[in-house]
Design a protein around this motif. Sequence first.
Motif, PDB file in Angstrom:
ATOM      1  N   CYS A 277       0.843  -1.211   0.000  1.00 32.26           N
ATOM      2  CA  CYS A 277       0.000   0.000   0.000  1.00 32.26           C
ATOM      3  C   CYS A 277       0.871   1.251   0.000  1.00 32.26           C
ATOM      4  CB  CYS A 277      -0.877   0.020   1.253  1.00 32.26           C
ATOM      5  SG  CYS A 277      -1.812  -1.467   1.518  1.00 32.26           S
ATOM      6  N   TRP A 278       2.078   1.173  -0.571  1.00 32.85           N
ATOM      7  CA  TRP A 278       3.068   2.265  -0.419  1.00 32.85           C
ATOM      8  C   TRP A 278       2.537   3.603  -0.931  1.00 32.85           C
ATOM      9  CZ3 TRP A 278       7.156   2.475   2.498  1.00 32.85           C
ATOM     10  CH2 TRP A 278       7.984   3.598   2.381  1.00 32.85           C
ATOM     11  N   GLN A 279       2.679   4.640  -0.066  1.00 35.83           N
ATOM     12  CA  GLN A 279       2.328   6.001  -0.457  1.00 35.83           C
ATOM     13  C   GLN A 279       3.347   6.947   0.147  1.00 35.83           C
ATOM     14  OE1 GLN A 279      -1.737   6.987   0.397  1.00 35.83           O
ATOM     15  NE2 GLN A 279      -2.531   5.082  -0.407  1.00 35.83           N
ATOM     16  N   GLU A 280       3.299   8.210  -0.311  1.00 34.38           N
ATOM     17  CA  GLU A 280       4.299   9.179   0.176  1.00 34.38           C
ATOM     18  C   GLU A 280       4.132   9.436   1.672  1.00 34.38           C
ATOM     19  OE1 GLU A 280       7.027  10.563  -1.271  1.00 34.38           O
ATOM     20  OE2 GLU A 280       6.501   8.998  -2.696  1.00 34.38           O
ATOM     21  N   LYS A 281       2.884   9.619   2.109  1.00 33.83           N
ATOM     22  CA  LYS A 281       2.624   9.965   3.517  1.00 33.83           C
ATOM     23  C   LYS A 281       2.400   8.697   4.345  1.00 33.83           C
ATOM     24  CE  LYS A 281       2.346  14.579   3.753  1.00 33.83           C
ATOM     25  NZ  LYS A 281       3.699  14.828   3.391  1.00 33.83           N
ATOM     26  N   ALA A 282       3.104   8.636   5.476  1.00 32.67           N
ATOM     27  CA  ALA A 282       2.989   7.450   6.331  1.00 32.67           C
ATOM     28  C   ALA A 282       1.554   7.263   6.825  1.00 32.67           C
ATOM     29  CB  ALA A 282       3.934   7.581   7.525  1.00 32.67           C
ATOM     30  N   ALA A 283       0.866   8.388   7.145  1.00 35.54           N
ATOM     31  CA  ALA A 283      -0.492   8.301   7.689  1.00 35.54           C
ATOM     32  C   ALA A 283      -1.419   7.640   6.664  1.00 35.54           C
ATOM     33  CB  ALA A 283      -0.992   9.694   8.039  1.00 35.54           C
ATOM     34  N   LEU A 284      -1.316   8.087   5.399  1.00 35.40           N
ATOM     35  CA  LEU A 284      -2.189   7.520   4.351  1.00 35.40           C
ATOM     36  C   LEU A 284      -1.892   6.044   4.154  1.00 35.40           C
ATOM     37  CD1 LEU A 284      -1.982  10.419   1.751  1.00 35.40           C
ATOM     38  CD2 LEU A 284      -3.900   9.833   3.224  1.00 35.40           C
ATOM     39  N   MET A 285      -0.607   5.722   4.293  1.00 35.43           N
ATOM     40  CA  MET A 285      -0.200   4.334   4.084  1.00 35.43           C
ATOM     41  C   MET A 285      -0.801   3.424   5.165  1.00 35.43           C
ATOM     42  SD  MET A 285       3.636   3.587   3.341  1.00 35.43           S
ATOM     43  CE  MET A 285       4.318   1.998   3.521  1.00 35.43           C
ATOM     44  N   LEU A 286      -0.703   3.878   6.405  1.00 37.28           N
ATOM     45  CA  LEU A 286      -1.285   3.099   7.513  1.00 37.28           C
ATOM     46  C   LEU A 286      -2.787   2.967   7.316  1.00 37.28           C
ATOM     47  CD1 LEU A 286       0.689   4.693  10.483  1.00 37.28           C
ATOM     48  CD2 LEU A 286       0.785   2.300   9.816  1.00 37.28           C
ATOM     49  N   HIS A 287      -3.387   4.070   6.872  1.00 38.59           N
ATOM     50  CA  HIS A 287      -4.833   4.091   6.649  1.00 38.59           C
ATOM     51  C   HIS A 287      -5.219   3.072   5.571  1.00 38.59           C
ATOM     52  CE1 HIS A 287      -8.801   5.923   6.011  1.00 38.59           C
ATOM     53  NE2 HIS A 287      -8.530   5.810   4.737  1.00 38.59           N
ATOM     54  N   ALA A 288      -4.436   3.067   4.488  1.00 37.57           N
ATOM     55  CA  ALA A 288      -4.755   2.140   3.389  1.00 37.57           C
ATOM     56  C   ALA A 288      -4.541   0.687   3.807  1.00 37.57           C
ATOM     57  CB  ALA A 288      -3.880   2.476   2.183  1.00 37.57           C
ATOM     58  N   ALA A 289      -3.492   0.460   4.616  1.00 42.99           N
ATOM     59  CA  ALA A 289      -3.150  -0.928   4.951  1.00 42.99           C
ATOM     60  C   ALA A 289      -4.080  -1.509   6.020  1.00 42.99           C
ATOM     61  CB  ALA A 289      -1.706  -1.002   5.421  1.00 42.99           C
ATOM     62  N   PHE A 290      -4.350  -0.712   7.075  1.00 41.19           N
ATOM     63  CA  PHE A 290      -5.075  -1.290   8.220  1.00 41.19           C
ATOM     64  C   PHE A 290      -6.393  -0.573   8.535  1.00 41.19           C
ATOM     65  CE2 PHE A 290      -0.401  -1.389   9.149  1.00 41.19           C
ATOM     66  CZ  PHE A 290      -0.209  -2.707   8.783  1.00 41.19           C
ATOM     67  N   GLY A 291      -6.719   0.467   7.730  1.00 35.20           N
ATOM     68  CA  GLY A 291      -7.870   1.311   8.072  1.00 35.20           C
ATOM     69  C   GLY A 291      -9.184   0.575   8.159  1.00 35.20           C
ATOM     70  N   LEU A 292      -9.516  -0.150   7.107  1.00 35.87           N
ATOM     71  CA  LEU A 292     -10.841  -0.772   7.030  1.00 35.87           C
ATOM     72  C   LEU A 292     -11.106  -1.644   8.254  1.00 35.87           C
ATOM     73  CD1 LEU A 292     -13.375  -1.279   5.342  1.00 35.87           C
ATOM     74  CD2 LEU A 292     -12.251  -3.315   4.419  1.00 35.87           C
ATOM     75  N   ARG A 293     -10.149  -2.505   8.537  1.00 35.84           N
ATOM     76  CA  ARG A 293     -10.323  -3.430   9.662  1.00 35.84           C
ATOM     77  C   ARG A 293     -10.470  -2.664  10.979  1.00 35.84           C
ATOM     78  NH1 ARG A 293      -9.937  -8.201  11.317  1.00 35.84           N
ATOM     79  NH2 ARG A 293      -9.011  -8.705  13.318  1.00 35.84           N
TER      80      ARG A 293
END
Length: 1472
Positions: A277-293
């Motif tokens: 889920c690599w993105q420039e911003k760490a926050a967005l990346m965490l959100h994309a990887a674990f957000g839904l759950r």
Amino acid sequence: MEEILADLCGTSPEDPLPVWVHGSVGHCFNQLILNVVPHTILALVSACYLGTPRSPVPGASHRPGWKCRIAASFVLTGLPILDIITAAITQQELGTLYLVVLASGIALLAWLTHSLALLTLYRSTYGSSRGPAAMVLLALFPVPALIITLVWYCQNGVAWPHLHAAHIFRLSILCLQLASLLIYVIGYITPVASRQVFCSINDAWQREPLITESGIPAPNWQGVAEDGESWLSRFSYAWMNPLMKRGYQWMLNRPQDVYLLPRRLQATRVCDHFYSCWQEKAALMLHAAFGLRYYSLGLLKLAGSLLGFSGPLLLNLLVSFMESHQEPLSHGVLYALGLFAGSFLGALLRNQFSYEVNKVMLTVRAAVISAIYRKALRVSGSSLAGFTMGEIVNFMSTDTDRLVNFCVSFHEVWSLPFQFAITLYLLYQQVGVAFLGGLALALLLVPVNKVIANRIMENNKEMLKHKDTRVKLMTEFLCGMRVIKFYTWERHFGARINACRAKELQKLRAIKYLDAVCVYLWAALPVVVSIVIFITYVLLGHQLTATKVFTALALVGMLILPLNNFPWVLNGILDAKVSLDRIQRFLELSDQDLHAYYTTGMETGDETQAGMGTLQIFIQDLAVAKGALVGVVGKVGCGKSSLLAAITGELNRLGGQVYVWDLEQGFGLATQEPWIQFTTVRENILFGRDYDARLYQEVLEACALSDDLNILPAGDQTEVGENGVTLSGGQKARIALARAVYQEKEIYLLDDPLAAVDADVANHLMQKCILGVLKQKTRILCTHRTEFLEKADTLLLMDNGRIVKIGTPSEILPLVEATPKVNEENKRRQNKGQYMQGQEKDMEIEAEELGQDTCLLQREEEKKEGAVAFQVYRAYWLAVGSCLALSILFSLLLMQASGNVSVWWLSHWISNLPQTANISMRPLSASVPSPQLLLFSFVLGTAPVHPNSTLDVNFYLMVYGGIAGANSVFTILRAFLFAYGTIRAATVIHSRLLQRVMKATVTFFDITPTGRILNRFSSDLYCVDDSLPFMLNIFLANVFGLLGMLVMITYGLPWIGLILLPLAALYFSIQRYYRRTSRELKRLYSLTLSPIYTHFSETLTGLSIIRATRATDRFEAENQLRLEQNQRCLFASNTAMQWLDIRLQMIGVAVVTAIAGIAIIQHQRQLGNPGLVGLALSYALSVTNLLSGLISSFTQTETMMVSVERAEEYSTDIPIEPQEQLVQVAPDWPSRGHVEFQQVVLTYRPGLPNALDGVTFTIYPGEKVGIVGRTGSGKSTIFLALFRMVELRGGRILLDNVDSRSVGLESLRSKLAIIPQDPFLFSGTIRENLDPLGRHTDADLYQVLEQCHLQAVITQMGGLDCELGERGKSLSVGQRQLVCLARALLTQAKVLCIDEATASVDQKTDQLLQQTIRQRFADKTVLTIAHRLNTILDSDRVLVMHAGKAAELDSPAVLSKREDSLFQRLLTSGQQ
């Protein structure tokens, strides 16, 4: 409801479900309650086991009992069908058909589910044991119902002779059911085939052989946590039972004893998903990887919060039911069942929410730590220079923890306002718009709290800055411990660290006092708000009544919780934001881009300009042919190491082009300061490559390591300490070289590998390794030992970052000062044999010492077993101060007592209200869990709406206000006393720890990894400063709250003791079981945390080598392995907490349900007192929560106490240097500089051979003596003995005829001067490095810099106040050694010791320095250890050490002429 029951049972609607009929249990009650309920539970529990996975072991030994049980279950499935058929035929004669169909239908479903579950279990790993005991117990629950039915048939059947066929058939069905159950039980208790009983699926793993083929004990067991478990096991954490049991039996000793992580949580899977889920911003990346759950868990939170409101609501209804004698019984039963269901489901959902959030936190932690590590491996050298090592390690520890804690805070952000809104609505229902006055006041406090919270945040930021500085200082202090002891700078460094600590504590003090203000404001708020509400209510023209007073009070108490927690939740989120930004800044650094750095497809490198920090190098047209040996020479700081860094891509290319052939393969790199990993010698050399015996032997031989390894206690399996502390400088250099050679690269970059070894070994390395094994490779060799460069193809002469000249050795070498030669080569061959024998002996000493180290390395950081010892609590108590500690406890007692008295006063007020019979009553509409509200819920039902006289109200309110005022005074007293006490403890613990570590022996630092000591000063101290006081505060509040509550309960309802006593016993056993395991798991977690940080700091130190050898992927994988170990322990530790929580909650549920059940039965018998039942139930709800809070806060406090224990262990147990001073010496002692060793015997540690064995010699005032000898012959040990770094075992050392042992250590060391082997500089200015104590003028400092040929460099960098960076990294190694020499020149000591001080200096500079030393120390006694013999050829005398003895002592001229002298042999070998 009543009509339905009456129709089903054939009874009257007034009493539809009679419990007792004609002297026996009612048939309908028996069928519906005793038959249907157990079968329903059996069906639900059995269904939970339907998903159990099959056994991985084919043909596991199954027991015959299983087949009995499965057969009996299927028979029991069939019998209810026959019962229904029979009932349908004989419907007119017996009972109602519907009742039979309902009861038998549920029994049929239950047994069918149970049979299928048994089949599933039979094929799983349970098949080799008896299976879950719960299943058998539940199968026996319907037995009482069957027996009662049998009796009922016998009573209701017509006389026996005239029995109807249907009767006989149904009776025989009942008998068959009982017989089948008997067979079922017999099947269960059939003896086990093998003795081993497995308690869980995971225990199947215990059947591994204990000794594997290789003869190494295999791990005892390793199940996979949670995966493949049934729902029941997941909800009750039954899969944790084997682990809890092992913990209770003290069998959790290693991280391997803990479950493997569930597949979804395994570090590799988590990281792969995260990077996808690599993105420039760490926050967005965490959100994309674990957000839904994570966001979906909000539903669990919502349901749990709503169910929290159900308990008190139903409680009120139940109490009102008990007061009314008109309400039907079914309502009471429904309320009781609702109470059970609400509290049961609420507990389950809240518990699962915590568990799932914990799992998300683990995945986030794994992802962030891996991302930081991965970035550190890839980031470019120049970007990394902006951060100190301490800061980067902090990203991984503190910042990651704060980021992970966001997961808890986020869901609180929306759930707290939601609870707040519901409570406000209920308050509105009570007092109408009057609540707005109180609400306004409460909301006014929110900005005040926000201001306080902001101040706390600011102070926290500042505190972390000071903490970073202190940890950085501490790191330098520990790394340079030897130097600091040599120079007696302990006090200066101690003062610097204490100054940082004082700043840190100043901020901590501010934080704690602001915290205390917060606590006080929230504690005092309920009283003020409620009084404001009452005044508003009266002013609006309403009549104030007791009912209104109590209800309003209770609801106001509930408003406070969300308001109180909200600022902290916001703080948690802001903390996480700050940490996320810090991590983001690190992740945004530019990476090392090799493809952009190098040019592809070019055959020669032309002009290149590269730079980093202050140094820039400029290389014009340098081309190196494949297979050539290129020597690089030049004076110190001319850019030799930078040239190699430019080739490996560690610098920034500012212009030009660099081309390297076969870039993917990387380089073989041996840096100037050898980098050694904390592992075995073999692992260090293999460096991740497969073991190839032939190549390995060849490399050992080439690097002259064979003899060293033969003597080491475990050969090449000997573990070396952190940074190779247990090896000599020469051994480190050769192991680092061997590692590079073993990698079999095409290009080798060797940065002065010959500097730290003596002439003979240097010659061996040159012949066998550089010109031998590596002869086909491209080699670039930087060195100052020009005598070895005659065979080079090309030489480069560098100066000031440029190549001055390129040419053959014959052209370049004359430009560099050559070595004076003593040609006695023919002797060397003969002496080689004798020499080798000597060499082996020399090495034994070091080897044996290393052997001892090895066991120590493995033994030292053992986790302490068992409970935290009483001494630890005593130590903390004493650190706080006995009087202060007692005052804190007393203020807590007064605060609790005044709170309880206020509750009693309100109840007294009620009882004094005039009672009027049968006035219309109105139950409270709805409510939220709160002891006060529930306590008076019955009053709201019974108290008539009766206008109080104003006088009465005023009197009662005044007394109440007085008690409340006293309570708030005690509260503020307790808050401030507690803050003061814990800060005092933090101060005392740190200063004791620092004092002890500063006085520790050198040996202690050699065998203890820096990371381990640093851990005490960083995470353990952070815990003592911050986390421990926080938890201790909660724990003490819980203890006193519980005491107060028990007093109040027993005062109101003495018989509740009957329920509390067995409950207390059960609590005690559960918490003891839990605490033991939890403690072990927490200790394992701490134990597996250090290796992550140690490995990370090691990686940062050896980054250039890891990248040059292209080993980054392997290091990343190693980091993930260490992380996985640690996550396993953390996961087990978190789950153990949930295991405890669900058990405590269930006990609470059972108590509430039992009291409610008893209440209904009492009501039926007209015995119940609704007031007392309300009291009992209200407290039953809160006692459970308090007790579970008590256990968890106690356990966490105990865990935090481990930090005190670890600090205390270092404050009391580590060996320290002798502090006594027997003789007062004159200020100018030693005035002559006369040194005499008399039969000196020295051992590094008891049980080791002597490092100095009866050494005797005398050195006269002003004499210059050179000390030579093989590696490990005891040269450096002489200096250690002289400075009393290691205490003598025998003999004595006289300085001007005074025994050095009788002089205080500080006086002794400050009167001697040394230039140590490792040039150690600390971060700070040149001025601080030269003269930390500030005793000299600028002119003095510039004078010594001039004499050390450093003035130009320093002036260029910005003068005496220029910063040197961490460990002086802005200077080259040679320049650092010159700074150390400058330090020595400043001292006025009569005795100077020089330990290989010029090993990294070119020969020209070396000669100038020798000249300086001769001039400056003309009248002083100078002892020099040298590997380059030319440096000591002009000494007055030479001392030759051999195997710990003084072998020869005479002038160089005499010794070089003696044919059998060791000195002459060393001299000859150096010329080869």
